[in-house]
Scaffold this active site. Structure first.
Site, PDB file in Angstrom:
ATOM      1  N   ASP A 195     -68.950  65.185 -43.883  1.00 36.76           N
ATOM      2  CA  ASP A 195     -68.680  63.847 -43.361  1.00 36.76           C
ATOM      3  C   ASP A 195     -69.255  62.772 -44.298  1.00 36.76           C
ATOM      4  OD1 ASP A 195     -68.196  61.716 -41.703  1.00 36.76           O
ATOM      5  OD2 ASP A 195     -69.279  62.520 -39.968  1.00 36.76           O
ATOM      6  N   GLY A 207     -59.945  59.053 -43.083  1.00 39.28           N
ATOM      7  CA  GLY A 207     -58.626  58.677 -43.593  1.00 39.28           C
ATOM      8  C   GLY A 207     -58.657  57.563 -44.628  1.00 39.28           C
ATOM      9  N   ASP A 241     -62.913  57.520 -35.722  1.00 36.86           N
ATOM     10  CA  ASP A 241     -63.219  58.402 -34.587  1.00 36.86           C
ATOM     11  C   ASP A 241     -62.330  58.180 -33.362  1.00 36.86           C
ATOM     12  OD1 ASP A 241     -65.198  59.130 -36.309  1.00 36.86           O
ATOM     13  OD2 ASP A 241     -66.829  58.926 -34.863  1.00 36.86           O
TER      14      ASP A 241
HETATM   15  C1  GLA Z   1     -68.798  60.561 -37.687  1.00 36.70           C
HETATM   16  C2  GLA Z   1     -67.655  61.557 -37.470  1.00 36.70           C
HETATM   17  C3  GLA Z   1     -67.758  62.148 -36.078  1.00 36.70           C
HETATM   18  C4  GLA Z   1     -69.105  62.828 -35.922  1.00 36.70           C
HETATM   19  C5  GLA Z   1     -70.232  61.853 -36.215  1.00 36.70           C
HETATM   20  C6  GLA Z   1     -71.590  62.542 -36.254  1.00 36.70           C
HETATM   21  O1  GLA Z   1     -68.673  59.454 -36.866  1.00 36.70           O
HETATM   22  O2  GLA Z   1     -66.426  60.924 -37.657  1.00 36.70           O
HETATM   23  O3  GLA Z   1     -66.703  63.062 -35.861  1.00 36.70           O
HETATM   24  O4  GLA Z   1     -69.168  63.931 -36.786  1.00 36.70           O
HETATM   25  O5  GLA Z   1     -70.043  61.204 -37.471  1.00 36.70           O
HETATM   26  O6  GLA Z   1     -72.635  61.699 -36.594  1.00 36.70           O
END
Ligand code: GLA
Length: 402
Positions: free
Chosen positions: A149, A198, A219
């Site tokens: 991430d 994205g 998200d």
């Molecule tokens: C981001 C990701 C989420 C999750 C959080 C965790 O927002 O997009 O899916 O993994 O981090 O901190």
């Protein structure tokens, strides 16, 4: 030995997928990965106990047998690095190897989470500067899936190349590639899930840096508004998905928030049409019969998991009504009609657009959610869709009716 057989054997021996741990040489994510992830419900509170319980419930609920095999720990498992730079899990996860063994003993796989930056999104330890060490650690624990991430790397890119978006993009790709190569070197197959919301049209390049799936959006949350918004944004992305590499519109929200039965079906059905990874994000200790039935509907899952791997395209959109279709490996066509609007819609004088979907008037329709064969169908089929409801048909060339 025949040259082709020899070449195949050689490839299997050299392949990073044929590991010393006797993993089968099957490429990860030949169909969209299915499983469960801790974030949408547990977020930063997730513990070893929650993960074991999720594993138990995936088995006892029948979800594992429906295909949900990955048990993915999201952010907040990370502790600190020791003097040698080796990362340790925090007190919520006392023994990651034992947890992996437990999950594996249930016929499931274990996923984990990190960031290419210094910090994860919840401000825990990221992998920057320790990529190989972390990949080796995951392999030694028996990890099968890594969600990587972007998080703090986004800011760091801005500092490293101020104002130069192109250079920032190169830094980001290199960081994702670095972890991909580290996983390959670690020698244990892992699904590589790229999460950077994205940005910079991830679908254009994420497969090149080893991604088996990549987020196409920011998200999700548990409102139907957000679910529909994300789903509809996927129009035009079908060409980028296929076996081994999938667009990821984010994890499922069934069971969270206050989704109605129609909304649950539309969420699940749209994700299945999109050949999306199906990662349930709910609290399995509170699994309702409706959520379980929708999550484990075998015919809907079969659409998602179809081996052709062709994601649906939108073939019609007017106001709140949309039609999406995808061809399936056996020559049938899946057709979905959604009412994203707030009012019931009486679809009279509306066309199903069968030709645009690759089917034709007179093909046999099966109403997938109802589990009912309807016989030959025509463009002028009349039906009603309640607010946020949808219909999914599979269409096959009728023998008897041609
Ligand atoms: C981001 C990701 C989420 C999750 C959080 C965790 O927002 O997009 O899916 O993994 O981090 O901190």
């Amino acid at each position: 030995m025949r040259p082709r057989l020899y070449a195949a054997l050689l490839l299997a021996l050299l392949s990073p997928l044929a590991t010393s741990q006797n993993q089968p040489a099957v490429p990860p994510a030949a169909t969209p990965p299915m499983g469960w992830n801790s974030w949408n419900w547990f977020a930063e509170k997730v513990t070893d106990k929650d993960v074991r319980q999720a594993a138990d419930l995936l088995v006892s609920s029948g979800m594992r047998d429906a295909g949900y095999v990955y048990v993915n720990i999201d952010d907040t498992w990370e502790g600190t690095r020791d003097a040698k730079g080796v990362l340790h899990a925090n007190e919520k996860f006392p023994d990651m190897k034992a947890l992996a063994d437990y999950v594996h003993s249930k016929g499931l796989k274990l996923g984990i989470y990190s960031s290419p930056g210094l910090k994860t999104c919840a401000r825990f330890e990221g992998s920057e500067g320790h990529e190989q060490q972390d990949a080796d650690l995951y392999a030694s624990w028996g990890i099968d899936f890594l969600k990587y991430d972007l998080c703090s790397l986004h800011k760091e890119m801005g500092v490293m190349a101020p104002g130069d978006k192109l250079k920032q993009n190169v830094i980001m790709r290199d960081a994702y590639m670095k972890m991909h190569l580290a996983i390959v070197k670690a020698g244990r197959p892992m699904v590589y899930s790229i999460c950077q919301y994205g940005h910079d049209s991830s679908w254009e390049w994420a497969a090149e840096v080893g991604g088996n799936m990549w987020r196409t959006t920011a998200d999700i949350d548990s409102t139907f508004f957000r679910i529909a918004q994300i789903g509809r944004e996927q129009a035009g992305l079908a060409q980028y998905a296929g076996p081994g590499h999938w667009n990821d519109p984010d994890m499922l929200e069934l069971g969270n928030g206050k989704l109605t039965a129609d909304e649950n079906r539309s969420h699940m059905g749209l994700w299945a049409m999109l050949a999306a990874p199906l990662l349930a994000g709910n609290n399995l200790t509170q699994l309702s019969p409706n959520v379980l039935a929708v999550l484990t509907n075998r015919e809907i899952i079969a659409i998602d998991q179809d081996r052709l791997g062709r994601q649906a395209e939108r073939i019609y959109a007017k106001g709140p009504i949309e039609i999406w279709s995808r061809p399936l490996a056996d020559g049938t066509v899946a057709l979905a009609i959604f009412n994203f609007g707030e009012d019931e819609s009486f679809l009279r004088g509306f066309s199903l657009h069968l030709a645009a979907s690759g089917a034709a008037n007179g093909w046999n329709a099966r109403d997938v959610w109802a589990g009912k064969d309807l016989g030959p169908i025509n463009d002028n089929y009349k039906f009603t869709l309640k607010r946020h409801a949808s219909l999914i048909f599979t269409l096959s060339r009728g023998q008897a009716h041609n």
